[in-house]
Design an enzyme around this catalytic site. Structure first.
Site, PDB file in Angstrom:
ATOM      1  N   TYR A 167      53.782  21.526  44.359  1.00 30.02           N
ATOM      2  CA  TYR A 167      55.213  21.279  44.160  1.00 30.02           C
ATOM      3  C   TYR A 167      55.472  20.206  43.096  1.00 30.02           C
ATOM      4  O   TYR A 167      56.200  20.455  42.128  1.00 30.02           O
ATOM      5  CB  TYR A 167      55.851  20.874  45.492  1.00 30.02           C
ATOM      6  CG  TYR A 167      57.327  20.553  45.367  1.00 30.02           C
ATOM      7  CD1 TYR A 167      58.250  21.552  45.059  1.00 30.02           C
ATOM      8  CD2 TYR A 167      57.799  19.252  45.544  1.00 30.02           C
ATOM      9  CE1 TYR A 167      59.604  21.259  44.938  1.00 30.02           C
ATOM     10  CE2 TYR A 167      59.151  18.955  45.426  1.00 30.02           C
ATOM     11  CZ  TYR A 167      60.050  19.959  45.120  1.00 30.02           C
ATOM     12  OH  TYR A 167      61.388  19.660  44.992  1.00 30.02           O
ATOM     13  N   LYS A 171      57.201  20.572  39.135  1.00 31.23           N
ATOM     14  CA  LYS A 171      58.397  19.920  38.595  1.00 31.23           C
ATOM     15  C   LYS A 171      58.048  19.162  37.302  1.00 31.23           C
ATOM     16  O   LYS A 171      58.872  19.084  36.384  1.00 31.23           O
ATOM     17  CB  LYS A 171      59.013  18.993  39.641  1.00 31.23           C
ATOM     18  CG  LYS A 171      59.573  19.731  40.868  1.00 31.23           C
ATOM     19  CD  LYS A 171      60.723  20.671  40.524  1.00 31.23           C
ATOM     20  CE  LYS A 171      61.371  21.252  41.773  1.00 31.23           C
ATOM     21  NZ  LYS A 171      62.515  22.146  41.473  1.00 31.23           N
TER      22      LYS A 171
HETATM   23  P1  NAP Z   1      66.614  24.644  50.121  1.00 29.11           P
HETATM   24  O1  NAP Z   1      67.737  24.317  51.065  1.00 29.11           O
HETATM   25  O2  NAP Z   1      65.335  25.168  50.663  1.00 29.11           O
HETATM   26  O3  NAP Z   1      67.209  25.649  49.035  1.00 29.11           O
HETATM   27  C1  NAP Z   1      66.370  26.285  48.108  1.00 29.11           C
HETATM   28  C2  NAP Z   1      67.154  27.450  47.548  1.00 29.11           C
HETATM   29  O4  NAP Z   1      66.321  28.121  46.584  1.00 29.11           O
HETATM   30  C3  NAP Z   1      67.524  28.484  48.606  1.00 29.11           C
HETATM   31  O5  NAP Z   1      68.801  28.994  48.336  1.00 29.11           O
HETATM   32  C4  NAP Z   1      66.460  29.556  48.401  1.00 29.11           C
HETATM   33  O6  NAP Z   1      66.851  30.853  48.835  1.00 29.11           O
HETATM   34  C5  NAP Z   1      66.362  29.503  46.883  1.00 29.11           C
HETATM   35  N1  NAP Z   1      65.205  30.222  46.379  1.00 29.11           N
HETATM   36  C6  NAP Z   1      63.900  29.978  46.604  1.00 29.11           C
HETATM   37  N2  NAP Z   1      63.142  30.895  45.984  1.00 29.11           N
HETATM   38  C7  NAP Z   1      64.000  31.726  45.354  1.00 29.11           C
HETATM   39  C8  NAP Z   1      63.846  32.888  44.546  1.00 29.11           C
HETATM   40  N3  NAP Z   1      62.636  33.395  44.266  1.00 29.11           N
HETATM   41  N4  NAP Z   1      64.947  33.479  44.036  1.00 29.11           N
HETATM   42  C9  NAP Z   1      66.180  32.997  44.317  1.00 29.11           C
HETATM   43  N5  NAP Z   1      66.404  31.931  45.098  1.00 29.11           N
HETATM   44  C10 NAP Z   1      65.314  31.311  45.605  1.00 29.11           C
HETATM   45  O7  NAP Z   1      66.201  23.376  49.262  1.00 29.11           O
HETATM   46  P2  NAP Z   1      67.034  22.273  48.446  1.00 29.11           P
HETATM   47  O8  NAP Z   1      66.536  20.983  48.886  1.00 29.11           O
HETATM   48  O9  NAP Z   1      68.480  22.562  48.462  1.00 29.11           O
HETATM   49  O10 NAP Z   1      66.439  22.522  46.990  1.00 29.11           O
HETATM   50  C11 NAP Z   1      67.221  22.846  45.856  1.00 29.11           C
HETATM   51  C12 NAP Z   1      66.481  22.341  44.631  1.00 29.11           C
HETATM   52  O11 NAP Z   1      66.415  20.903  44.670  1.00 29.11           O
HETATM   53  C13 NAP Z   1      65.040  22.831  44.511  1.00 29.11           C
HETATM   54  O12 NAP Z   1      64.743  23.122  43.163  1.00 29.11           O
HETATM   55  C14 NAP Z   1      64.235  21.622  44.970  1.00 29.11           C
HETATM   56  O13 NAP Z   1      62.936  21.611  44.440  1.00 29.11           O
HETATM   57  C15 NAP Z   1      65.081  20.489  44.435  1.00 29.11           C
HETATM   58  N6  NAP Z   1      64.842  19.193  45.071  1.00 29.11           N
HETATM   59  C16 NAP Z   1      65.122  18.997  46.381  1.00 29.11           C
HETATM   60  C17 NAP Z   1      64.880  17.750  46.946  1.00 29.11           C
HETATM   61  C18 NAP Z   1      65.184  17.455  48.381  1.00 29.11           C
HETATM   62  O14 NAP Z   1      64.942  16.304  48.819  1.00 29.11           O
HETATM   63  N7  NAP Z   1      65.722  18.397  49.167  1.00 29.11           N
HETATM   64  C19 NAP Z   1      64.358  16.716  46.175  1.00 29.11           C
HETATM   65  C20 NAP Z   1      64.077  16.952  44.842  1.00 29.11           C
HETATM   66  C21 NAP Z   1      64.338  18.194  44.296  1.00 29.11           C
HETATM   67  P3  NAP Z   1      66.429  31.458  50.294  1.00 29.11           P
HETATM   68  O15 NAP Z   1      67.469  30.953  51.253  1.00 29.11           O
HETATM   69  O16 NAP Z   1      66.494  32.931  50.065  1.00 29.11           O
HETATM   70  O17 NAP Z   1      65.052  30.956  50.581  1.00 29.11           O
END
Ligand code: NAP
Length: 244
Positions: A167, A171
């Protein structure tokens, strides 16, 4: 062609992506909810519409070429252009991710396929639509754990996350790719930047994060709505610039 600004947010059915869609919608944008699961996508579109957002569903799996091409056609037919693309969809891959653990090759492949190649695939498919906008913006959702400066500066998981051979480097890879896009697009009106949302309570981390999805969405919304004299090729969080 619509007078409203048009955005596409990938992975907008939940978490930070949903709140980016809600935030842009609250600013009066028409927002495409890019999501692969039909039920979750339509539920999010309904919820956004109930909150007054001009939302529309965009079936989208960022790992699937045909799905991405169809998404570009759908946005073209509906809006004829795109003002902001937020590449938010992301996965961690299976955990734990210590580099010598079982199955790490597949886990790395999965993370890179979604978090890097997926972004390239979607961006390139949407670029013709973005080029029709007066002020096109691309936001790539990165993470503080993708900062090599932070990774080498500390062994403390509280700062750099757990060991992560898939992961976190995915990034870092995304950051490097974004710099290359910024170089190619310099001299055009397209701005492309990276957003770090902080540690946000979502499905991605079993809701262990300490920030709300709404807080996590703020930097991406700011970058999607940058003025024409705003930056490009940068990496930002709420507090300012993230070190590379
Ligand atoms: P999340 O709630 O797990 O949401 C991830 C989203 O990505 C979901 O809508 C998921 O869809 C979608 N997704 C995954 N694979 C996909 C694909 N092949 N095609 C289309 N959609 C896909 O996580 P989040 O925390 O909101 O993450 C959003 C972004 O922020 C990510 O890029 C993550 O790396 C980044 N981020 C998050 C954090 C944190 O602390 N949460 C920190 C740094 C960066 P499904 O529902 O279908 O799985």
């Amino acid at each position: 062609m619509s007078e409203k600004k048009i955005a596409l947010v990938t992975g907008a059915n939940k978490g930070i992506g949903y709140e980016i869609a809600a935030g842009l919608g609250a600013l009066g944008w028409s927002v495409g909810v890019g999501a692969r699961d039909a039920r979750r996508r339509e539920a999010s579109v309904e919820k956004l519409r109930a909150a007054g957002v001009d939302a529309f569903g965009v079936p989208l799996d960022v790992t699937d070429e045909a799905s991405v091409a169809a998404a570009a056609r759908l946005v073209d037919e509906r809006a004829g252009r795109l003002d902001a693309l937020v590449n938010n969809a992301g996965v961690t891959g299976d955990m734990p991710q210590n580099p010598t653990g079982d199955g790490v090759v597949e886990t790395v492949r999965t993370a890179v396929e979604t978090n890097v190649i997926g972004v390239i695939r979607v961006t390139n498919a949407m670029l013709p639509l973005l080029r029709r906008s007066a002020s096109p913006r691309i936001v790539n959702m990165s993470s503080g754990v993708g900062s090599l400066a932070r990774q080498v500066a500390s062994d403390d998981p509280a700062t750099t996350g757990p060991l992560s051979v898939a992961y976190a480097p995915s990034k870092t890879f995304l950051n490097a790719v974004t710099i290359q896009y910024a170089k190619e697009l310099r001299g055009t009106n397209i701005k492309i930047n990276l957003a770090c949302p902080g540690f946000v309570a979502t499905d991605l981390n079993g809701f262990r994060g300490v920030r709300t999805p709404e807080q996590g969405a703020a930097t991406a919304i700011r970058l999607a709505t940058l003025p024409d004299d705003g930056p490009t090729g940068g990496f930002f969080e709420d507090a300012g610039v993230v070190p590379w």
